[in-house]
Design a protein around this motif. Structure first.
Motif, PDB file in Angstrom:
ATOM      1  N   CYS A  44       0.801  -1.228   0.000  1.00 17.76           N
ATOM      2  CA  CYS A  44       0.000   0.000   0.000  1.00 17.76           C
ATOM      3  C   CYS A  44       0.830   1.272   0.000  1.00 17.76           C
ATOM      4  CB  CYS A  44      -0.998  -0.003   1.162  1.00 17.76           C
ATOM      5  SG  CYS A  44      -2.150  -1.376   1.047  1.00 17.76           S
ATOM      6  N   VAL A  45       2.087   1.181  -0.403  1.00 15.53           N
ATOM      7  CA  VAL A  45       2.927   2.382  -0.430  1.00 15.53           C
ATOM      8  C   VAL A  45       2.391   3.408  -1.428  1.00 15.53           C
ATOM      9  CG1 VAL A  45       4.669   1.569  -2.087  1.00 15.53           C
ATOM     10  CG2 VAL A  45       5.279   3.256  -0.367  1.00 15.53           C
ATOM     11  N   ALA A  46       1.921   2.980  -2.601  1.00 14.87           N
ATOM     12  CA  ALA A  46       1.404   3.924  -3.596  1.00 14.87           C
ATOM     13  C   ALA A  46       0.180   4.654  -3.059  1.00 14.87           C
ATOM     14  CB  ALA A  46       1.076   3.204  -4.901  1.00 14.87           C
ATOM     15  N   PHE A  47      -0.707   3.946  -2.373  1.00 18.78           N
ATOM     16  CA  PHE A  47      -1.887   4.570  -1.787  1.00 18.78           C
ATOM     17  C   PHE A  47      -1.485   5.594  -0.733  1.00 18.78           C
ATOM     18  CE2 PHE A  47      -5.065   4.902   1.543  1.00 18.78           C
ATOM     19  CZ  PHE A  47      -6.204   5.192   0.823  1.00 18.78           C
ATOM     20  N   ALA A  48      -0.589   5.218   0.175  1.00 20.07           N
ATOM     21  CA  ALA A  48      -0.163   6.115   1.251  1.00 20.07           C
ATOM     22  C   ALA A  48       0.513   7.370   0.702  1.00 20.07           C
ATOM     23  CB  ALA A  48       0.760   5.378   2.214  1.00 20.07           C
ATOM     24  N   VAL A  49       1.342   7.199  -0.324  1.00 20.11           N
ATOM     25  CA  VAL A  49       2.015   8.351  -0.931  1.00 20.11           C
ATOM     26  C   VAL A  49       0.994   9.255  -1.622  1.00 20.11           C
ATOM     27  CG1 VAL A  49       3.634   9.036  -2.742  1.00 20.11           C
ATOM     28  CG2 VAL A  49       4.259   7.253  -1.115  1.00 20.11           C
ATOM     29  N   ALA A  50      -0.007   8.678  -2.266  1.00 24.56           N
ATOM     30  CA  ALA A  50      -1.042   9.489  -2.914  1.00 24.56           C
ATOM     31  C   ALA A  50      -1.798  10.328  -1.882  1.00 24.56           C
ATOM     32  CB  ALA A  50      -2.007   8.598  -3.691  1.00 24.56           C
ATOM     33  N   ILE A  51      -2.160   9.731  -0.758  1.00 31.32           N
ATOM     34  CA  ILE A  51      -2.855  10.482   0.296  1.00 31.32           C
ATOM     35  C   ILE A  51      -1.931  11.570   0.850  1.00 31.32           C
ATOM     36  CG2 ILE A  51      -3.859  10.343   2.614  1.00 31.32           C
ATOM     37  CD1 ILE A  51      -5.668   9.189   0.423  1.00 31.32           C
ATOM     38  N   GLU A  52      -0.657  11.246   1.009  1.00 27.12           N
ATOM     39  CA  GLU A  52       0.305  12.248   1.501  1.00 27.12           C
ATOM     40  C   GLU A  52       0.390  13.429   0.543  1.00 27.12           C
ATOM     41  OE1 GLU A  52       3.796  14.536   1.909  1.00 27.12           O
ATOM     42  OE2 GLU A  52       3.558  13.135   0.254  1.00 27.12           O
ATOM     43  N   ARG A  53       0.406  13.158  -0.730  1.00 24.53           N
ATOM     44  CA  ARG A  53       0.480  14.233  -1.730  1.00 24.53           C
ATOM     45  C   ARG A  53      -0.801  15.058  -1.771  1.00 24.53           C
ATOM     46  NH1 ARG A  53       3.600  11.152  -6.691  1.00 24.53           N
ATOM     47  NH2 ARG A  53       5.616  11.083  -5.658  1.00 24.53           N
ATOM     48  N   LEU A  54      -1.945  14.410  -1.603  1.00 25.17           N
ATOM     49  CA  LEU A  54      -3.216  15.128  -1.630  1.00 25.17           C
ATOM     50  C   LEU A  54      -3.439  15.959  -0.369  1.00 25.17           C
ATOM     51  CD1 LEU A  54      -5.594  12.391  -3.053  1.00 25.17           C
ATOM     52  CD2 LEU A  54      -5.035  14.565  -4.138  1.00 25.17           C
ATOM     53  N   ARG A  55      -3.112  15.397   0.782  1.00 26.74           N
ATOM     54  CA  ARG A  55      -3.454  16.012   2.052  1.00 26.74           C
ATOM     55  C   ARG A  55      -2.259  16.521   2.863  1.00 26.74           C
ATOM     56  NH1 ARG A  55      -8.399  17.835   1.994  1.00 26.74           N
ATOM     57  NH2 ARG A  55      -9.980  16.278   2.288  1.00 26.74           N
ATOM     58  N   GLY A  56      -1.074  16.033   2.539  1.00 25.60           N
ATOM     59  CA  GLY A  56       0.094  16.430   3.312  1.00 25.60           C
ATOM     60  C   GLY A  56       0.268  15.644   4.600  1.00 25.60           C
ATOM     61  N   TRP A  57      -0.514  14.590   4.762  1.00 23.95           N
ATOM     62  CA  TRP A  57      -0.383  13.759   5.955  1.00 23.95           C
ATOM     63  C   TRP A  57       0.758  12.779   5.739  1.00 23.95           C
ATOM     64  CZ3 TRP A  57      -6.232  12.802   5.457  1.00 23.95           C
ATOM     65  CH2 TRP A  57      -6.930  13.915   5.946  1.00 23.95           C
ATOM     66  N   PRO A  58       1.641  12.631   6.698  1.00 23.17           N
ATOM     67  CA  PRO A  58       2.825  11.804   6.495  1.00 23.17           C
ATOM     68  C   PRO A  58       2.516  10.317   6.331  1.00 23.17           C
ATOM     69  CG  PRO A  58       2.706  12.550   8.774  1.00 23.17           C
ATOM     70  CD  PRO A  58       1.597  13.230   8.025  1.00 23.17           C
ATOM     71  N   VAL A  59       3.401   9.673   5.587  1.00 20.71           N
ATOM     72  CA  VAL A  59       3.324   8.224   5.413  1.00 20.71           C
ATOM     73  C   VAL A  59       3.959   7.571   6.641  1.00 20.71           C
ATOM     74  CG1 VAL A  59       4.143   6.267   4.037  1.00 20.71           C
ATOM     75  CG2 VAL A  59       3.399   8.385   2.909  1.00 20.71           C
ATOM     76  N   HIS A  60       3.277   6.588   7.186  1.00 21.54           N
ATOM     77  CA  HIS A  60       3.783   5.815   8.324  1.00 21.54           C
ATOM     78  C   HIS A  60       3.885   4.361   7.893  1.00 21.54           C
ATOM     79  CE1 HIS A  60       3.298   8.881  11.551  1.00 21.54           C
ATOM     80  NE2 HIS A  60       2.469   9.383  10.643  1.00 21.54           N
ATOM     81  N   THR A  61       4.653   3.605   8.641  1.00 21.74           N
ATOM     82  CA  THR A  61       4.780   2.178   8.355  1.00 21.74           C
ATOM     83  C   THR A  61       4.413   1.367   9.584  1.00 21.74           C
ATOM     84  OG1 THR A  61       7.115   2.215   8.965  1.00 21.74           O
ATOM     85  CG2 THR A  61       6.594   2.460   6.631  1.00 21.74           C
ATOM     86  N   THR A  62       3.913   0.187   9.335  1.00 19.78           N
ATOM     87  CA  THR A  62       3.648  -0.776  10.399  1.00 19.78           C
ATOM     88  C   THR A  62       4.673  -1.890  10.245  1.00 19.78           C
ATOM     89  OG1 THR A  62       1.290  -0.254  10.398  1.00 19.78           O
ATOM     90  CG2 THR A  62       1.952  -2.364  11.365  1.00 19.78           C
ATOM     91  N   HIS A  63       5.402  -2.140  11.313  1.00 18.62           N
ATOM     92  CA  HIS A  63       6.453  -3.160  11.312  1.00 18.62           C
ATOM     93  C   HIS A  63       6.030  -4.347  12.167  1.00 18.62           C
ATOM     94  CE1 HIS A  63       9.688  -0.514   9.708  1.00 18.62           C
ATOM     95  NE2 HIS A  63       8.882   0.416  10.191  1.00 18.62           N
ATOM     96  N   ILE A  64       6.370  -5.526  11.705  1.00 15.49           N
ATOM     97  CA  ILE A  64       6.199  -6.741  12.496  1.00 15.49           C
ATOM     98  C   ILE A  64       7.482  -7.536  12.342  1.00 15.49           C
ATOM     99  CG2 ILE A  64       4.939  -8.897  12.785  1.00 15.49           C
ATOM    100  CD1 ILE A  64       2.458  -7.439  11.779  1.00 15.49           C
ATOM    101  N   GLY A  65       8.122  -7.815  13.453  1.00 17.42           N
ATOM    102  CA  GLY A  65       9.367  -8.574  13.415  1.00 17.42           C
ATOM    103  C   GLY A  65      10.450  -7.908  12.579  1.00 17.42           C
ATOM    104  N   GLY A  66      10.501  -6.590  12.599  1.00 16.96           N
ATOM    105  CA  GLY A  66      11.528  -5.873  11.847  1.00 16.96           C
ATOM    106  C   GLY A  66      11.237  -5.686  10.368  1.00 16.96           C
ATOM    107  N   GLN A  67      10.110  -6.172   9.897  1.00 13.17           N
ATOM    108  CA  GLN A  67       9.753  -6.018   8.490  1.00 13.17           C
ATOM    109  C   GLN A  67       8.526  -5.129   8.343  1.00 13.17           C
ATOM    110  OE1 GLN A  67       9.402  -9.590   6.230  1.00 13.17           O
ATOM    111  NE2 GLN A  67      11.619  -9.701   6.108  1.00 13.17           N
TER     112      GLN A  67
END
Length: 102
Positions: A44-67
């Motif tokens: 979902c990186v493309a979706f998150a980046v699109a929302i960031e570009r539209l709204r300026g809200w930062p992209v965050h990541t969810t990690h599990i076991g270092g990934q």
């Protein structure tokens, strides 16, 4: 594009019924399963980046076991914007992250 956060993950606010650009987890504001599958290919990186570009809200990541298992956009409050809908942090963990683990 207006993004409306429903009171709950299964509730569609009034605007969602009349505004086709509203993101919801059910009903007219929901993205098609095919579109969600396309976004999920790259976690979902493309979706998150699109929302960031539209709204300026930062992209965050969810990690599990270092990934990284999911990319999402988050506003300045407690709302997470994901292809599956708009969630509070707690609901996002239950509805999106938990199924990725199992």
């Amino acid at each position: 594009m207006d993004l409306i956060a429903g009171a709950g993950s299964e509730i569609t606010m009034g605007a969602a019924r009349i505004n086709p650009t509203t993101i919801t987890t059910v009903g007219r504001g929901r993205f098609s399963p095919e579109q969600v599958r396309q976004w999920e290919v790259d976690r979902c990186v493309a979706f998150a980046v699109a929302i960031e570009r539209l709204r300026g809200w930062p992209v965050h990541t969810t990690h599990i076991g270092g990934q990284v298992v999911r990319f999402q956009a988050e506003d300045a409050s407690d709302w997470i914007y994901d292809p599956l809908g708009i969630f509070t942090a707690a609901r996002f963990g239950d509805a999106v992250v938990e199924p990725l683990v199992h």
